[in-house]
Motif scaffolding. Sequence first.
Motif, PDB file in Angstrom:
ATOM      1  N   GLU A   1       2.226   1.679  -3.510  1.00 24.82           N
ATOM      2  CA  GLU A   1       1.194   2.129  -4.437  1.00 24.82           C
ATOM      3  C   GLU A   1       0.862   3.608  -4.236  1.00 24.82           C
ATOM      4  O   GLU A   1       0.767   4.371  -5.203  1.00 24.82           O
ATOM      5  N   ARG A   2       0.723   4.025  -2.995  1.00 17.44           N
ATOM      6  CA  ARG A   2       0.391   5.430  -2.723  1.00 17.44           C
ATOM      7  C   ARG A   2       1.515   6.366  -3.153  1.00 17.44           C
ATOM      8  O   ARG A   2       1.277   7.434  -3.698  1.00 17.44           O
ATOM      9  N   ALA A   3       2.775   5.938  -2.906  1.00 21.03           N
ATOM     10  CA  ALA A   3       3.906   6.775  -3.310  1.00 21.03           C
ATOM     11  C   ALA A   3       4.005   6.869  -4.822  1.00 21.03           C
ATOM     12  O   ALA A   3       4.309   7.934  -5.364  1.00 21.03           O
ATOM     13  N   ALA A   4       3.736   5.768  -5.522  1.00 23.17           N
ATOM     14  CA  ALA A   4       3.771   5.796  -6.989  1.00 23.17           C
ATOM     15  C   ALA A   4       2.678   6.698  -7.548  1.00 23.17           C
ATOM     16  O   ALA A   4       2.905   7.451  -8.498  1.00 23.17           O
ATOM     17  N   ILE A   5       1.499   6.648  -6.964  1.00 20.82           N
ATOM     18  CA  ILE A   5       0.393   7.504  -7.424  1.00 20.82           C
ATOM     19  C   ILE A   5       0.712   8.967  -7.151  1.00 20.82           C
ATOM     20  O   ILE A   5       0.526   9.831  -8.014  1.00 20.82           O
ATOM     21  N   ARG A   6       1.210   9.270  -5.958  1.00 19.65           N
ATOM     22  CA  ARG A   6       1.494  10.660  -5.588  1.00 19.65           C
ATOM     23  C   ARG A   6       2.616  11.252  -6.435  1.00 19.65           C
ATOM     24  O   ARG A   6       2.635  12.446  -6.703  1.00 19.65           O
ATOM     25  N   SER A   7       3.557  10.405  -6.895  1.00 17.68           N
ATOM     26  CA  SER A   7       4.703  10.916  -7.655  1.00 17.68           C
ATOM     27  C   SER A   7       4.563  10.700  -9.159  1.00 17.68           C
ATOM     28  O   SER A   7       5.545  10.856  -9.889  1.00 17.68           O
ATOM     29  N   ASP A   8       3.386  10.347  -9.615  1.00 16.21           N
ATOM     30  CA  ASP A   8       3.132  10.076 -11.037  1.00 16.21           C
ATOM     31  C   ASP A   8       4.040   8.971 -11.570  1.00 16.21           C
ATOM     32  O   ASP A   8       4.550   9.025 -12.688  1.00 16.21           O
ATOM     33  N   GLY A   9       4.273   7.944 -10.759  1.00 16.89           N
ATOM     34  CA  GLY A   9       5.030   6.780 -11.181  1.00 16.89           C
ATOM     35  C   GLY A   9       6.533   6.892 -11.062  1.00 16.89           C
ATOM     36  O   GLY A   9       7.251   5.978 -11.453  1.00 16.89           O
ATOM     37  N   ARG A  10       7.050   8.004 -10.553  1.00 18.34           N
ATOM     38  CA  ARG A  10       8.514   8.142 -10.435  1.00 18.34           C
ATOM     39  C   ARG A  10       9.080   7.359  -9.263  1.00 18.34           C
ATOM     40  O   ARG A  10      10.220   6.912  -9.311  1.00 18.34           O
ATOM     41  N   VAL A  11       8.298   7.170  -8.189  1.00 19.39           N
ATOM     42  CA  VAL A  11       8.754   6.378  -7.050  1.00 19.39           C
ATOM     43  C   VAL A  11       8.507   4.915  -7.381  1.00 19.39           C
ATOM     44  O   VAL A  11       7.391   4.495  -7.633  1.00 19.39           O
ATOM     45  N   LYS A  12       9.579   4.133  -7.392  1.00 19.39           N
ATOM     46  CA  LYS A  12       9.485   2.709  -7.717  1.00 19.39           C
ATOM     47  C   LYS A  12       9.272   1.852  -6.483  1.00 19.39           C
ATOM     48  O   LYS A  12       8.677   0.793  -6.563  1.00 19.39           O
ATOM     49  N   GLN A  13       9.785   2.292  -5.336  1.00 14.29           N
ATOM     50  CA  GLN A  13       9.665   1.484  -4.133  1.00 14.29           C
ATOM     51  C   GLN A  13       9.831   2.370  -2.907  1.00 14.29           C
ATOM     52  O   GLN A  13      10.567   3.356  -2.932  1.00 14.29           O
ATOM     53  N   VAL A  14       9.145   2.005  -1.849  1.00 10.27           N
ATOM     54  CA  VAL A  14       9.304   2.651  -0.549  1.00 10.27           C
ATOM     55  C   VAL A  14      10.038   1.658   0.344  1.00 10.27           C
ATOM     56  O   VAL A  14       9.557   0.548   0.575  1.00 10.27           O
ATOM     57  N   LEU A  15      11.220   2.035   0.820  1.00  8.01           N
ATOM     58  CA  LEU A  15      12.000   1.183   1.690  1.00  8.01           C
ATOM     59  C   LEU A  15      11.714   1.554   3.135  1.00  8.01           C
ATOM     60  O   LEU A  15      11.939   2.697   3.550  1.00  8.01           O
ATOM     61  N   ILE A  16      11.193   0.603   3.904  1.00  2.53           N
ATOM     62  CA  ILE A  16      10.914   0.844   5.319  1.00  2.53           C
ATOM     63  C   ILE A  16      12.189   0.526   6.084  1.00  2.53           C
ATOM     64  O   ILE A  16      12.613  -0.619   6.155  1.00  2.53           O
ATOM     65  N   ARG A  17      12.809   1.557   6.643  1.00  3.07           N
ATOM     66  CA  ARG A  17      14.051   1.348   7.402  1.00  3.07           C
ATOM     67  C   ARG A  17      13.754   1.037   8.859  1.00  3.07           C
ATOM     68  O   ARG A  17      14.410   0.202   9.465  1.00  3.07           O
ATOM     69  N   THR A  18      12.764   1.706   9.439  1.00  2.00           N
ATOM     70  CA  THR A  18      12.400   1.494  10.829  1.00  2.00           C
ATOM     71  C   THR A  18      10.887   1.576  10.951  1.00  2.00           C
ATOM     72  O   THR A  18      10.265   2.472  10.371  1.00  2.00           O
ATOM     73  N   LEU A  19      10.311   0.648  11.706  1.00  2.00           N
ATOM     74  CA  LEU A  19       8.871   0.669  11.987  1.00  2.00           C
ATOM     75  C   LEU A  19       8.696   0.305  13.448  1.00  2.00           C
ATOM     76  O   LEU A  19       9.002  -0.809  13.856  1.00  2.00           O
TER      77      LEU A  19
ATOM     78  N   ASN B   1       0.820  -1.207   0.000  1.00  2.00           N
ATOM     79  CA  ASN B   1       0.000   0.000   0.000  1.00  2.00           C
ATOM     80  C   ASN B   1       0.859   1.264   0.000  1.00  2.00           C
ATOM     81  O   ASN B   1       0.533   2.244  -0.688  1.00  2.00           O
ATOM     82  N   LEU B   2       1.956   1.258   0.757  1.00  2.00           N
ATOM     83  CA  LEU B   2       2.854   2.421   0.760  1.00  2.00           C
ATOM     84  C   LEU B   2       3.486   2.614  -0.623  1.00  2.00           C
ATOM     85  O   LEU B   2       3.589   3.744  -1.112  1.00  2.00           O
TER      86      LEU B   2
END
Length: 174
Positions: free
Chosen positions: A153-171, A150-151
Amino acid sequence: MAAAAKAPAIDAPPAKGGPSLVVQLGMLVALTAAAAGMGWVSGGFLTGGKPDSEVPASAEAGGNGKEAKEGSTEAAGPVSETVIPLPAITTNIASPPDVWVRMEVSLVLDEPPQTADLASAVSQDLIAYIRTIKMHEIEGASGFRHLRENLDERAAIRSDGRVKQVLIRTLLFE
């Protein structure tokens, strides 16, 4: 004496017939060969069916496999992925409202961003999304996988497809 001659002779109890040492060693060799064969087949599945000599050194070292092989006629294109760390996200979730989340993420872009607003816009969208999730939705390995998807997908939509992946470093949940 005639009666003693007619009496049946007392025989020794029959010897127990277990497998011989040769049969046991043969079974040991057969099972060892079967185990080695299954290990070899499993190794073939893990390397994608390629023998060890064909696996690129970058894959063995944990690389992304995009490097060109030596002697290859194809030139590897320049890898222009950019990793942008975002500021830490700290917010509460929808249910239960007293649970707080601290998450540090980085964005993987296929090209350098043209504006500085991209990271800020994606960060705000991720904060808005985190505030809508419930604890039971992100419990366990499958919940974490759905959160990552979901993160992404949301980042890709918000950036018009420029964000390929969200790396979770700490949760962290508190």
